[in-house]
Each structure stands twice: as structure tokens, then as C-alpha cells.
Design a protein around this motif. Structure first.
Motif, PDB file in Angstrom:
ATOM      1  N   LEU A  74      -0.528   6.109   6.016  1.00  0.00           N
ATOM      2  CA  LEU A  74      -0.909   6.505   7.378  1.00  0.00           C
ATOM      3  C   LEU A  74      -2.359   6.974   7.437  1.00  0.00           C
ATOM      4  CD1 LEU A  74       2.311   8.369   8.551  1.00  0.00           C
ATOM      5  CD2 LEU A  74       1.488   6.115   9.264  1.00  0.00           C
ATOM      6  N   GLY A  75      -2.789   7.712   6.414  1.00  0.00           N
ATOM      7  CA  GLY A  75      -4.180   8.154   6.357  1.00  0.00           C
ATOM      8  C   GLY A  75      -5.143   6.984   6.267  1.00  0.00           C
ATOM      9  N   LEU A  76      -4.807   5.996   5.443  1.00  0.00           N
ATOM     10  CA  LEU A  76      -5.672   4.816   5.326  1.00  0.00           C
ATOM     11  C   LEU A  76      -5.723   4.030   6.638  1.00  0.00           C
ATOM     12  CD1 LEU A  76      -4.835   3.498   1.744  1.00  0.00           C
ATOM     13  CD2 LEU A  76      -7.014   4.380   2.566  1.00  0.00           C
ATOM     14  N   LEU A  77      -4.596   3.898   7.311  1.00  0.00           N
ATOM     15  CA  LEU A  77      -4.575   3.182   8.593  1.00  0.00           C
ATOM     16  C   LEU A  77      -5.423   3.911   9.635  1.00  0.00           C
ATOM     17  CD1 LEU A  77      -0.839   2.046   8.794  1.00  0.00           C
ATOM     18  CD2 LEU A  77      -2.846   0.579   8.566  1.00  0.00           C
ATOM     19  N   LEU A  78      -5.303   5.236   9.697  1.00  0.00           N
ATOM     20  CA  LEU A  78      -6.117   6.001  10.648  1.00  0.00           C
ATOM     21  C   LEU A  78      -7.600   5.965  10.286  1.00  0.00           C
ATOM     22  CD1 LEU A  78      -3.859   9.102  11.317  1.00  0.00           C
ATOM     23  CD2 LEU A  78      -4.477   7.290  12.923  1.00  0.00           C
ATOM     24  N   ALA A  79      -7.899   6.107   8.991  1.00  0.00           N
ATOM     25  CA  ALA A  79      -9.299   6.051   8.556  1.00  0.00           C
ATOM     26  C   ALA A  79      -9.902   4.678   8.865  1.00  0.00           C
ATOM     27  CB  ALA A  79      -9.400   6.356   7.063  1.00  0.00           C
ATOM     28  N   GLY A  80      -9.128   3.622   8.644  1.00  0.00           N
ATOM     29  CA  GLY A  80      -9.609   2.274   8.963  1.00  0.00           C
ATOM     30  C   GLY A  80      -9.883   2.110  10.445  1.00  0.00           C
ATOM     31  N   ALA A  81      -9.002   2.675  11.280  1.00  0.00           N
ATOM     32  CA  ALA A  81      -9.207   2.574  12.729  1.00  0.00           C
ATOM     33  C   ALA A  81     -10.465   3.332  13.157  1.00  0.00           C
ATOM     34  CB  ALA A  81      -7.989   3.104  13.466  1.00  0.00           C
ATOM     35  N   PHE A  82     -10.666   4.540  12.634  1.00  0.00           N
ATOM     36  CA  PHE A  82     -11.849   5.317  13.015  1.00  0.00           C
ATOM     37  C   PHE A  82     -13.136   4.680  12.498  1.00  0.00           C
ATOM     38  CE2 PHE A  82      -8.803   8.918  13.503  1.00  0.00           C
ATOM     39  CZ  PHE A  82      -9.027   9.100  14.856  1.00  0.00           C
ATOM     40  N   LEU A  83     -13.133   4.294  11.225  1.00  0.00           N
ATOM     41  CA  LEU A  83     -14.315   3.655  10.655  1.00  0.00           C
ATOM     42  C   LEU A  83     -14.620   2.331  11.363  1.00  0.00           C
ATOM     43  CD1 LEU A  83     -16.486   3.486   8.376  1.00  0.00           C
ATOM     44  CD2 LEU A  83     -14.796   2.214   7.064  1.00  0.00           C
ATOM     45  N   VAL A 127       0.843  -1.200   0.000  1.00  0.00           N
ATOM     46  CA  VAL A 127       0.000   0.000   0.000  1.00  0.00           C
ATOM     47  C   VAL A 127       0.874   1.245   0.000  1.00  0.00           C
ATOM     48  CG1 VAL A 127      -1.700   1.311   1.342  1.00  0.00           C
ATOM     49  CG2 VAL A 127      -1.973  -1.155   1.052  1.00  0.00           C
ATOM     50  N   GLY A 128       1.951   1.220   0.769  1.00  0.00           N
ATOM     51  CA  GLY A 128       2.860   2.359   0.804  1.00  0.00           C
ATOM     52  C   GLY A 128       3.501   2.628  -0.538  1.00  0.00           C
ATOM     53  N   SER A 129       3.801   1.584  -1.281  1.00  0.00           N
ATOM     54  CA  SER A 129       4.366   1.749  -2.618  1.00  0.00           C
ATOM     55  C   SER A 129       3.355   2.352  -3.580  1.00  0.00           C
ATOM     56  CB  SER A 129       4.835   0.402  -3.166  1.00  0.00           C
ATOM     57  OG  SER A 129       5.873  -0.120  -2.374  1.00  0.00           O
ATOM     58  N   ALA A 130       2.084   2.025  -3.368  1.00  0.00           N
ATOM     59  CA  ALA A 130       1.046   2.508  -4.279  1.00  0.00           C
ATOM     60  C   ALA A 130       0.597   3.933  -3.964  1.00  0.00           C
ATOM     61  CB  ALA A 130      -0.150   1.560  -4.238  1.00  0.00           C
ATOM     62  N   VAL A 131       0.437   4.275  -2.693  1.00  0.00           N
ATOM     63  CA  VAL A 131      -0.134   5.579  -2.356  1.00  0.00           C
ATOM     64  C   VAL A 131       0.813   6.482  -1.566  1.00  0.00           C
ATOM     65  CG1 VAL A 131      -2.500   4.724  -2.406  1.00  0.00           C
ATOM     66  CG2 VAL A 131      -1.258   4.738  -0.250  1.00  0.00           C
ATOM     67  N   GLY A 132       1.950   6.003  -1.198  1.00  0.00           N
ATOM     68  CA  GLY A 132       2.915   6.821  -0.460  1.00  0.00           C
ATOM     69  C   GLY A 132       2.755   6.685   1.041  1.00  0.00           C
ATOM     70  N   VAL A 133       3.687   7.290   1.768  1.00  0.00           N
ATOM     71  CA  VAL A 133       3.715   7.168   3.226  1.00  0.00           C
ATOM     72  C   VAL A 133       2.519   7.871   3.866  1.00  0.00           C
ATOM     73  CG1 VAL A 133       5.034   7.745   5.301  1.00  0.00           C
ATOM     74  CG2 VAL A 133       6.220   6.938   3.271  1.00  0.00           C
TER      75      VAL A 133
END
Length: 154
Positions: free
Chosen positions: A29-38, A19-25
Motif C-alpha cells: 500500500l505504501g508503494l502504491l501511494l508513493a507511486g501515485a504521489f511521485l 510485491v505483496g508477497s515480498a514486502v507485505g500488505v
């Protein structure tokens, strides 16, 4: 168990790397935080539904094994979502969402019933079946023998 944990860690690292290779650092981090909140919001919502269903089952006096198992699976899903990583987020979401949770519930209840029978048989001791009658061995010498509802003195 150690091998399974090691494979899990390798899968998490590979998923974060991909995922980091596809969307960057920052995107990762944004996806991990969004996943945790959702995921925590979904876990809270589904946990409340499971609690209301359990209370309704308890009030009506019917067995609440489905509702209790749902609550347990939602709780486990919430914990998995709070663990950082994409693999744990996906597994947590699968346990929180009702259609996939129903599959996990059926599997869990089937497994627990088998374990309960195995445990009961281990606690009861050796059992011998004779003419479709179950006789528990060994019995105490002072205990009468029961055959087809009649007590036979020793």
C-alpha cells in the motif's frame, strides 16, 4: 479489446500479489501511494514543460505536433499513474519520462501519418496513376480534363 483488458487485469493482480508477497500488505500500500504521489508530481512538472514548449512553438509560428503529442502522452501517463496498480504505474512513468516518451512520440506520429494518408485516400475516392500523374476517379461530366497543365475539352 476485451482480451487485452483481461490480460491487463491479470498482470496487475499478479504484480500486486508478487510485491505483496515480498514486502507485505502495508509495504505494498505504501508503494502504491508513493507511486501515485511521485507520478502525479512528475506528470504536473512534465505537463507544464510540454505546455511551455507548445506556447513557444505557437509564438514562433512553427508546427507544434511534437509539443502537442508530448502533452497528450504526459496526460495519458498521468491517468495511468492514478489508476491503482504497479503495471499501470510503470507504463505511466514510461510515458512521462522524456527519453521513453520520445520513443512513444515517434511511434504515435508515424502511426497517425499512416492513418491520415489512409483516411485521405478513402475520402478522395478511387485514384488511378497514369504516367506519374494522379487522376482522381470518378469525375463529374461538366469537369474539364487536365493533362500536363492544359485543359482538354471533352
Amino acid at each position: 479489446m476485451a482480451v487485452a483488458f483481461l490480460l491487463y487485469v491479470i498482470a496487475e493482480i499478479a504484480a500486486i500479489w508478487a510485491v505483496g508477497s515480498a514486502v507485505g500488505v502495508l509495504g505494498t500500500l505504501g508503494l502504491l501511494l508513493a507511486g501515485a504521489f511521485l507520478g502525479s508530481w512528475l506528470a504536473r512538472r512534465e505537463g507544464a514543460k510540454a505546455m511551455r514548449a507548445f506556447a513557444a512553438a505557437a509564438r514562433s509560428g512553427r508546427p507544434a505536433e511534437k509539443e502537442l503529442t508530448d502533452g497528450m502522452l504526459v496526460g495519458l501517463g498521468g491517468v495511468l499513474i492514478l489508476v491503482p496498480g504497479f503495471v499501470s504505474d510503470v507504463l505511466g512513468l514510461l510515458l512521462i519520462l522524456p527519453p521513453s516518451r520520445a520513443v512513444a512520440r515517434r511511434w504515435w506520429l508515424r502511426r497517425m501519418k499512416k492513418r491520415a494518408v489512409r483516411f485521405a485516400n478513402r475520402r478522395r475516392g478511387p485514384v488511378m496513376a497514369m504516367d506519374s500523374e494522379v487522376v482522381s476517379e470518378p469525375r463529374r461530366p461538366d469537369q474539364p480534363t487536365v493533362i500536363e497543365g492544359r485543359i482538354v475539352e471533352n
